[in-house]
Design an enzyme around this catalytic site. Structure first.
Site, PDB file in Angstrom:
ATOM      1  N   LYS A   1      -1.960  -6.715  -2.386  1.00  0.00           N
ATOM      2  CA  LYS A   1      -1.740  -7.129  -1.163  1.00  0.00           C
ATOM      3  C   LYS A   1      -2.512  -6.068   0.145  1.00  0.00           C
ATOM      4  O   LYS A   1      -1.754  -5.836   1.088  1.00  0.00           O
ATOM      5  CB  LYS A   1      -0.337  -7.407  -0.883  1.00  0.00           C
ATOM      6  CG  LYS A   1       0.387  -8.325  -1.607  1.00  0.00           C
ATOM      7  CD  LYS A   1       1.890  -8.127  -1.720  1.00  0.00           C
ATOM      8  CE  LYS A   1       2.729  -8.748  -2.728  1.00  0.00           C
ATOM      9  NZ  LYS A   1       3.963  -8.699  -2.885  1.00  0.00           N
TER      10      LYS A   1
ATOM     11  N   ASP B   1      10.474  -9.293  -5.458  1.00  0.00           N
ATOM     12  CA  ASP B   1      11.189 -10.197  -4.549  1.00  0.00           C
ATOM     13  C   ASP B   1      11.327 -11.615  -5.233  1.00  0.00           C
ATOM     14  O   ASP B   1      12.302 -12.229  -4.952  1.00  0.00           O
ATOM     15  CB  ASP B   1       9.849 -10.535  -3.640  1.00  0.00           C
ATOM     16  CG  ASP B   1       8.561 -10.902  -4.204  1.00  0.00           C
ATOM     17  OD1 ASP B   1       8.404 -10.706  -5.408  1.00  0.00           O
ATOM     18  OD2 ASP B   1       7.449 -10.786  -3.281  1.00  0.00           O
TER      19      ASP B   1
END
Length: 440
Positions: free
Chosen positions: A127, A162
């Protein structure tokens, strides 16, 4: 607690998510959710009964871009300072506990080799992060060192990603939740699997017979994926070439840049956009929220498209016909991403027998299987905030599964799920809880 173990691709971690954990915990717990260009700090007050979250406070902060490529100390000092400010603000007027440290759940959404419930080594960054001195280091220790430097008395009780946090909250609220999917800046998924279906973990006993499988599906790759020259160029010029191939096709970090690359090529090959704007050569200048705004522009003259082309890409005086072409480009890129995400979800359902087929190893015909209510917890701004993406994903699910099966599959948004789920897990594994694990 009913035990559900956790498989993260590196080892089987004992007692991480427990049916899903919180049934009687009372008190205030914190979470730190780091998984993209923004991070969240959360405070959750539990009332001691299942699905009894009395209150929750959330603060979102962007991560300065320079910190994404700086040092681990710089990054965690910034995060620790923000967390300290949040704690002091939220606890002003109340009397902090002097009996034990505040308990924190760390949701860290990058590939980690999990060593225990509250420790893990960073395998690699994704990311857009590229902090070299942190790869191969233990994550919780770095955060706790930063907390000490900032004078904040807080213990990290659990380390999860997550998807595990989102699954924890999803299952806490709805026992029919079998999987969790994140579709935001990045993307990942996890699901509940029978323990005896995981070959490497056979022999590990669980009271529930289930394990949570963290897929890290952003790194999935297949020659059958519809990759174009634009995707290949994006990958080669990214901080992590030949890595996270699936993520680069469907996640919010990359979709806007794919559109930018298409417009750049069209500008170079024709004069429909006028002189080639130098801003078209700037990576990630067209972020996905701008793509969504253009795609969903319903004004007759496509004024939002015109505005973004002018202000962001410095492309002026384009005709309505060309503005419609830009919307079409946004549509093609978004629809492909949504359909690929839907295919990934169906793959999970097929694996666990929730697609109407009885499972990959079920051996039953579709007509023999009675569908059960199946909930997939989902989080991430690309899904929650981008209407066209969400509609295309649902369209693909109905198309692949068929309406008879799809009506039993519910995609349930868990707002701040990854962070709140981290706080729930911190409550379950707070001081005095279990910190022993069994690794394969």
């Amino acid at each position: 607690m009913t035990e559900i173990r956790y498989w993260n691709g590196e080892g089987c971690i004992g007692k991480l998510i427990s049916d899903v954990v919180v049934r009687s915990e009372i008190g205030t717990y914190y979470a730190l959710d780091l998984g993209g260009t923004n991070f969240r700090v959360l405070r959750v007050q539990l009332g001691g009964r299942r699905s009894s979250i009395l209150s929750q406070d959330v603060e979102r902060r962007p991560i300065p871009r320079h910190l994404m490529t700086s040092t681990s100390e710089d990054l965690f000092d910034f995060i620790a300072s923000t967390l300290k400010q949040f704690v002091e603000k939220e606890e002003s007027g109340s009397e902090p506990s002097s009996v034990r440290a505040r308990e924190l759940g760390l949701t860290f959404s990058f590939p980690v080799k999990q060593l225990s419930i509250r420790s893990g080594i960073l395998i690699k960054w994704t990311k857009g992060f590229a902090i070299e001195d942190m790869v191969g280091e233990e994550v919780v220790g770095l955060l706790e060192a930063a907390l000490i430097r900032r004078g904040l008395y807080m213990r990290v009780a659990v380390l999860v990603n997550d998807t595990a946090g989102t699954l924890a909250l999803g299952h806490y609220d709805d026992a029919d939740t079998v999987a969790a999917v994140i579709i935001g800046t990045g993307t990942n998924a996890c699901y509940l699997e029978r323990a005896d279906a995981i070959i490497k973990c056979q022999g590990l006993l669980t009271t529930s017979g289930c394990m949570v499988v963290n897929m890290e599906w952003g790194n999935f790759w297949s020659s059958h994926l519809p990759r174009t020259s634009y995707d290949i160029d994006l990958d080669l010029e990214s901080p992590n070439p030949n890595d996270q191939g699936f993520e680069k096709l469907i996640s919010g970090m990359y979709l806007g840049d794919i559109v930018r690359r298409v417009i750049l090529r069209m500008s170079q090959d024709s004069d429909i956009f006028g002189p080639v704007s130098s801003r078209l050569s700037i990576p990630f200048i067209l972020q996905t929220p701008l793509l969504a705004a253009m795609h969903e522009d319903d004004s007759p003259e496509l004024k939002e498209v015109d505005k973004i082309l002018k202000e962001t890409l410095e492309i002026s005086e384009v005709s309505l016909k060309v503005r419609k072409l830009v919307v079409r480009i946004c549509d093609v890129v978004t629809r492909r991403a949504a359909r690929l995400a839907a295919a990934g979800i169906v793959g999970i359902l097929k694996k666990i027998g929730r697609d109407g087929s009885g499972g990959i190893t079920g051996g039953r015909s579709r007509s023999d299987v009675k569908m059960r209510r199946t909930v997939v917890a989902i989080e991430g701004g690309l899904y929650t905030s981008y209407t066209m993406f969400r509609e295309y994903l649902h369209e693909a699910l109905n198309e692949i599964l068929g309406e008879d099966v799809a009506q039993h599959v519910i995609l349930k948004v868990t707002e701040d799920g990854s962070g709140i789920g981290g706080a729930l897990l911190a409550a379950a594994y707070s001081s005095g809880g279990v910190d022993n694990v069994q690794l394969l």
